[in-house]
Design an enzyme around this catalytic site. Sequence first.
Site: not given
Ligand code: DGL
Length: 269
Positions: A13-14, A76, A153, A183, A185
């Site tokens: 993931d990011s 992600c 984050e 997302c 997150h």
């Molecule tokens: N967690 C990621 C997603 O599901 C990326 C969030 C990000 O880095 O903008 O989209």
Amino acid sequence: MSETGGARIGVFDSGVGGLTVLAALRRRLPAAQLLYVADSAHAPYGERSADYVLARSRALTRFLLDQGAQAVVVACNTATALAIDALRRDWPALPFVGIEPALKPALADAASVAVMATPATLASARFRALLAAHGGAHAPRLQPCPGLADAIETDGAQAPRTRERVAELCAPLRGCTRIVLGCTHYPLVADAIRATLGAVELLDPADAVAAQTLRVTSCLAPAAPGAALRFWSNGDASRLQRVARDCGLGAVAVEPLPAAPQPAPDAAR
Ligand code: DGL
């Protein structure tokens, strides 16, 4: 850390968001060796160009293959939307599992639905196709959430700045009874979403992704015995550790993610 002889599965993931998927993978595949990479130095993906996210996704896949991954979970939504088709073309023999906003179950009845996701996910051709396939008569409200993954984050899910951002983004969604968390997150701020919107239903596809990973990897030969969980990050290791603990993954060690060649500057934004 315990060792297992199950399949070795890479997950990226990011940043910390994919830990919400990793926790579901751990529950569904207790014997697997799970390798998790947090690309926090390059987050947020959701406000980057498609070329940038693809270059990062390729670099992380290469890294996971170097560690012996036999399958890769793209934990992600943004990288799935922007990169998974190209990854599958690049590595046709490698099983990939992605994650997408749970539009199909969300739109199965007449509930008032909103989708929260990154700007890049909502703007992607893949999301538009998903919406066309499942949208039907009940068009969901689409809420791009710039700044939210970044706040989670860098400040953490409980930080005042993060909770304020959630309240701002959710204010236009009052009256919706079901929210698609688009997302990885966003499950980390589920309580803040409920604090603004009340008793809404939150749809998080992490367990469906884990179930699909179980199906896709069940035919793989067991890897040589190795650690049940390994983590790499190019960001703040203590933040990853804190979120891992909050996700029920226990106390984890985090290794530094070696720098890979950077995307060309013109692909950066
Ligand atoms: N967690 C990621 C997603 O599901 C990326 C969030 C990000 O880095 O903008 O989209």
